[in-house]
Design a protein around this motif. Structure first.
Motif, PDB file in Angstrom:
ATOM      1  N   ILE A 260      28.113  -0.794  48.115  1.00  0.00           N
ATOM      2  CA  ILE A 260      27.994   0.497  48.806  1.00  0.00           C
ATOM      3  C   ILE A 260      26.540   0.828  49.154  1.00  0.00           C
ATOM      4  O   ILE A 260      26.265   1.879  49.726  1.00  0.00           O
ATOM      5  N   SER A 261      25.623  -0.069  48.810  1.00  0.00           N
ATOM      6  CA  SER A 261      24.190   0.225  48.944  1.00  0.00           C
ATOM      7  C   SER A 261      23.606  -0.201  50.290  1.00  0.00           C
ATOM      8  O   SER A 261      24.121  -1.101  50.951  1.00  0.00           O
ATOM      9  N   ASP A 262      22.493   0.448  50.636  1.00  0.00           N
ATOM     10  CA  ASP A 262      21.741   0.087  51.838  1.00  0.00           C
ATOM     11  C   ASP A 262      20.563  -0.822  51.494  1.00  0.00           C
ATOM     12  O   ASP A 262      20.104  -1.601  52.323  1.00  0.00           O
ATOM     13  N   TYR A 263      20.079  -0.693  50.258  1.00  0.00           N
ATOM     14  CA  TYR A 263      18.922  -1.483  49.829  1.00  0.00           C
ATOM     15  C   TYR A 263      19.033  -1.680  48.323  1.00  0.00           C
ATOM     16  O   TYR A 263      19.690  -0.888  47.629  1.00  0.00           O
ATOM     17  N   SER A 264      18.405  -2.737  47.816  1.00  0.00           N
ATOM     18  CA  SER A 264      18.545  -3.009  46.391  1.00  0.00           C
ATOM     19  C   SER A 264      17.263  -3.548  45.772  1.00  0.00           C
ATOM     20  O   SER A 264      16.437  -4.164  46.443  1.00  0.00           O
TER      21      SER A 264
ATOM     22  N   ASN B 287      18.059  -6.679  51.068  1.00  0.00           N
ATOM     23  CA  ASN B 287      19.439  -6.403  51.427  1.00  0.00           C
ATOM     24  C   ASN B 287      20.359  -6.699  50.237  1.00  0.00           C
ATOM     25  O   ASN B 287      20.284  -7.777  49.647  1.00  0.00           O
ATOM     26  N   PRO B 288      21.239  -5.757  49.885  1.00  0.00           N
ATOM     27  CA  PRO B 288      22.156  -5.985  48.763  1.00  0.00           C
ATOM     28  C   PRO B 288      23.009  -7.248  48.920  1.00  0.00           C
ATOM     29  O   PRO B 288      23.308  -7.929  47.931  1.00  0.00           O
TER      30      PRO B 288
ATOM     31  N   ASN C 207      24.547 -12.727  47.285  1.00  0.00           N
ATOM     32  CA  ASN C 207      24.734 -14.115  47.702  1.00  0.00           C
ATOM     33  C   ASN C 207      23.721 -15.080  47.085  1.00  0.00           C
ATOM     34  O   ASN C 207      23.808 -16.288  47.305  1.00  0.00           O
ATOM     35  N   HIS C 208      22.755 -14.522  46.347  1.00  0.00           N
ATOM     36  CA  HIS C 208      21.756 -15.363  45.690  1.00  0.00           C
ATOM     37  C   HIS C 208      22.358 -15.842  44.364  1.00  0.00           C
ATOM     38  O   HIS C 208      22.293 -15.139  43.338  1.00  0.00           O
ATOM     39  N   LYS C 209      22.938 -17.011  44.382  1.00  0.00           N
ATOM     40  CA  LYS C 209      23.713 -17.483  43.231  1.00  0.00           C
ATOM     41  C   LYS C 209      22.917 -17.510  41.932  1.00  0.00           C
ATOM     42  O   LYS C 209      23.405 -17.121  40.871  1.00  0.00           O
ATOM     43  N   GLU C 210      21.675 -17.962  42.001  1.00  0.00           N
ATOM     44  CA  GLU C 210      20.874 -18.091  40.785  1.00  0.00           C
ATOM     45  C   GLU C 210      20.583 -16.730  40.164  1.00  0.00           C
ATOM     46  O   GLU C 210      20.802 -16.526  38.959  1.00  0.00           O
ATOM     47  N   LEU C 211      20.095 -15.766  40.975  1.00  0.00           N
ATOM     48  CA  LEU C 211      19.768 -14.444  40.461  1.00  0.00           C
ATOM     49  C   LEU C 211      21.026 -13.707  40.011  1.00  0.00           C
ATOM     50  O   LEU C 211      21.044 -13.065  38.953  1.00  0.00           O
ATOM     51  N   ALA C 212      22.088 -13.785  40.826  1.00  0.00           N
ATOM     52  CA  ALA C 212      23.325 -13.081  40.515  1.00  0.00           C
ATOM     53  C   ALA C 212      23.936 -13.569  39.203  1.00  0.00           C
ATOM     54  O   ALA C 212      24.429 -12.777  38.396  1.00  0.00           O
ATOM     55  N   LYS C 213      23.880 -14.860  38.988  1.00  0.00           N
ATOM     56  CA  LYS C 213      24.455 -15.432  37.772  1.00  0.00           C
ATOM     57  C   LYS C 213      23.561 -15.202  36.556  1.00  0.00           C
ATOM     58  O   LYS C 213      24.026 -14.810  35.483  1.00  0.00           O
TER      59      LYS C 213
END
Length: 235
Positions: A200-204, A217-218, A223-229
């Motif tokens: 729901i965000s515009d920026y993160s 961009n959120p 979509n950044h697999k390394e950071l997200a995981k």
């Protein structure tokens, strides 16, 4: 609307935030995510004036508010909603709303209370109930209603969906989206439910060990697999 420059802050002599730089655009939702203990809540408290600032600046609508007291920041249009202890549990729902409007004139007070009540039908039905009898989601709605009475320009949400059932958490995020999209309120959202918040965000911003590890961009963060995981527990 809000610019944070080289911010170093914490509690007493204990430093939590290190050289943090943020830019919060008006009428947008900016989400701050990160692992537990990364300084997310401390950042919101610092924006509202509840921590020790060692160095750096906080600029709100072109004014340096770094050294201002919390009640002055509140009068300038900044609302801070902590995850817990955000309502007066011993008072009724209506008494909570009256407490939130203490600085308004009587006529304006009644008008604002009626306006916010219409936004929260669940709360409207329980005006005479003690806040202690409300569910977690209802308390969050009451806390949001109390903040809206003061017509804030900037709202700081600290884990608003924490410990809520998924369907209620979804409602709270929908309300936050409405506040931004329809009422034009600038939102800074700290949230453990990273995926839903980023959607729901515009920026993160990704905060790790008190430092900004990512901004942008959120969708790029999701979509950044390394950071997200590694930091968000997303696969």
């Amino acid at each position: 609307m809000l610019i944070i420059e080289n911010l170093n802050a914490g509690y007493g002599k204990f430093q939590i935030l290190f050289d943090v730089n943020l830019k919060i655009e008006p009428k947008k939702i900016t989400t701050i995510v990160g692992p537990n203990g990364s300084g997310k809540s401390t950042l919101l408290k610092t924006i509202f004036g509840l921590t020790t600032i060692f160095s750096g600046k906080i600029i709100y609508e072109g004014k340096d508010i770094t050294k201002l007291k919390p009640h002055i920041r509140a009068k300038m249009g900044i609302a801070y909603l902590p995850q817990t202890d955000n309502v007066f549990t011993s008072l009724t729902v209506k008494e909570n709303l009256k407490m939130a409007s203490y600085s308004l004139k009587k006529e304006e007070r009644e008008k604002k209370i009626k306006e916010v009540i219409k936004m929260f039908p669940v709360i409207e039905k329980k005006l005479q109930q003690k806040a202690s009898t409300l569910s977690g989601g209802e308390r969050q709605m009451l806390a949001i209603a109390m903040s809206l009475i003061r017509s804030p320009s900037l709202m700081l949400f600290d884990e608003p969906t924490g410990n809520l059932a998924p369907i209620i958490a979804k409602q709270i995020l929908e309300i936050i989206t409405f506040l931004s999209r329809e009422l034009g309120i600038t939102i800074v959202l700290v949230e453990q439910n990273a995926r839903k918040a980023l959607e729901i965000s515009d920026y993160s911003y990704l905060l790790v060990s008190g430092k900004v590890n990512f901004e942008g961009n959120p969708k790029d963060l999701l979509n950044h697999k390394e950071l997200a995981k590694l930091y968000l527990g997303l696969i």
